[in-house]
Design a protein around this motif. Structure first.
Motif, PDB file in Angstrom:
ATOM      1  N   ALA A   1      36.534  78.428 105.771  1.00 13.82           N
ATOM      2  CA  ALA A   1      35.632  79.069 104.803  1.00 13.82           C
ATOM      3  C   ALA A   1      34.187  78.944 105.280  1.00 13.82           C
ATOM      4  N   ARG A   2      33.829  77.768 105.783  1.00 10.14           N
ATOM      5  CA  ARG A   2      32.462  77.591 106.301  1.00 10.14           C
ATOM      6  C   ARG A   2      32.220  78.510 107.483  1.00 10.14           C
ATOM      7  N   GLN A   3      33.214  78.604 108.374  1.00 11.63           N
ATOM      8  CA  GLN A   3      33.073  79.468 109.534  1.00 11.63           C
ATOM      9  C   GLN A   3      32.914  80.922 109.111  1.00 11.63           C
ATOM     10  N   LYS A   4      33.736  81.364 108.156  1.00 12.56           N
ATOM     11  CA  LYS A   4      33.631  82.748 107.685  1.00 12.56           C
ATOM     12  C   LYS A   4      32.290  82.986 107.010  1.00 12.56           C
ATOM     13  N   LEU A   5      31.819  81.995 106.259  1.00 11.81           N
ATOM     14  CA  LEU A   5      30.517  82.124 105.609  1.00 11.81           C
ATOM     15  C   LEU A   5      29.413  82.225 106.655  1.00 11.81           C
ATOM     16  N   THR A   6      29.511  81.388 107.691  1.00 10.69           N
ATOM     17  CA  THR A   6      28.522  81.440 108.768  1.00 10.69           C
ATOM     18  C   THR A   6      28.567  82.792 109.474  1.00 10.69           C
ATOM     19  N   GLU A   7      29.794  83.287 109.720  1.00  5.95           N
ATOM     20  CA  GLU A   7      29.934  84.601 110.351  1.00  5.95           C
ATOM     21  C   GLU A   7      29.356  85.693 109.469  1.00  5.95           C
ATOM     22  N   ALA A   8      29.597  85.597 108.166  1.00  2.00           N
ATOM     23  CA  ALA A   8      29.071  86.610 107.247  1.00  2.00           C
ATOM     24  C   ALA A   8      27.544  86.567 107.223  1.00  2.00           C
ATOM     25  N   VAL A   9      26.981  85.359 107.235  1.00  3.18           N
ATOM     26  CA  VAL A   9      25.516  85.236 107.242  1.00  3.18           C
ATOM     27  C   VAL A   9      24.948  85.821 108.527  1.00  3.18           C
ATOM     28  N   SER A  10      25.566  85.486 109.667  1.00  2.00           N
ATOM     29  CA  SER A  10      25.053  86.021 110.935  1.00  2.00           C
ATOM     30  C   SER A  10      25.228  87.538 110.992  1.00  2.00           C
ATOM     31  N   GLU A  11      26.345  88.045 110.452  1.00  2.00           N
ATOM     32  CA  GLU A  11      26.550  89.495 110.399  1.00  2.00           C
ATOM     33  C   GLU A  11      25.487  90.146 109.511  1.00  2.00           C
ATOM     34  N   GLY A  12      25.202  89.518 108.383  1.00  2.00           N
ATOM     35  CA  GLY A  12      24.166  90.037 107.493  1.00  2.00           C
ATOM     36  C   GLY A  12      22.806  90.040 108.170  1.00  2.00           C
ATOM     37  N   GLN A  13      22.513  88.978 108.908  1.00  2.00           N
ATOM     38  CA  GLN A  13      21.232  88.920 109.623  1.00  2.00           C
ATOM     39  C   GLN A  13      21.179  89.992 110.702  1.00  2.00           C
ATOM     40  N   ARG A  14      22.317  90.203 111.384  1.00  2.00           N
ATOM     41  CA  ARG A  14      22.357  91.233 112.423  1.00  2.00           C
ATOM     42  C   ARG A  14      22.136  92.619 111.813  1.00  2.00           C
TER      43      ARG A  14
END
Length: 162
Positions: A74-87
């Motif tokens: 869940a943390r990894q997916k959240l981190t991926e979602a945040v980085s995707e949002g930033q991208r």
């Protein structure tokens, strides 16, 4: 008078021994086997309880490990979602800057065209005013104050056009 009757004491001892022999033969064995069966049953239940407890501890460890794995995922997916949002935000920002730059360039080009049009219009108006002024001057023979008055009117007309 005898206080103790020996026959009665011997009869009671014989009766007691007979009762002990009968109890030992017929009652004592089943009672002991029943007690042994009960002890084995209780020992078996304790073993089963220990086995179930060990199994529960193992399952608890397994579930805790799975929860840690799920939490990490869940943390990894959240981190991926945040980085995707930033991208995506960076892409949107870059695109907006490009669009703004294109609009600024278009506006600058349009302003330059409008300025050139205004210069042409102003040039035409100045030429027209100059021609009218020259025409007036040539039609009239003017003295110095009249020429100054005419030049002042020309300047006022040019100022009004701006």
């Amino acid at each position: 008078m005898e206080l103790v009757d020996i026959r009665q004491v011997l009869t009671q001892i014989l009766g007691f021994l007979l009762m002990v022999w009968i109890l030992r033969r017929y009652a004592w064995g089943p009672v002991l086997s029943m007690l042994e069966a009960r002890r084995e049953k209780i020992a078996g239940e304790f073993k089963e309880a220990d086995r179930l407890k060990a199994e529960a501890v193992g399952l608890k460890g397994k579930y805790e490990a799975e929860l840690r794995t799920i939490d990490a995922q869940a943390r990894q997916k959240l981190t991926e979602a945040v980085s995707e949002g930033q991208r995506v935000a960076a892409e949107i920002r870059t695109q907006a800057q490009k669009d703004a730059q294109i609009r600024l360039e278009r506006a600058s080009d349009e302003i330059a065209r409008e300025r050139e049009k205004a210069k042409e219009i102003l040039k035409e108006q100045v030429i027209g005013l100059s021609l009218r002024t020259a025409e007036k001057i040539l039609r009239q023979k003017l003295d110095d104050p009249a020429q100054r008055k005419l030049a002042g009117e020309f300047i006022d007309e040019v100022g009004a056009l701006r």
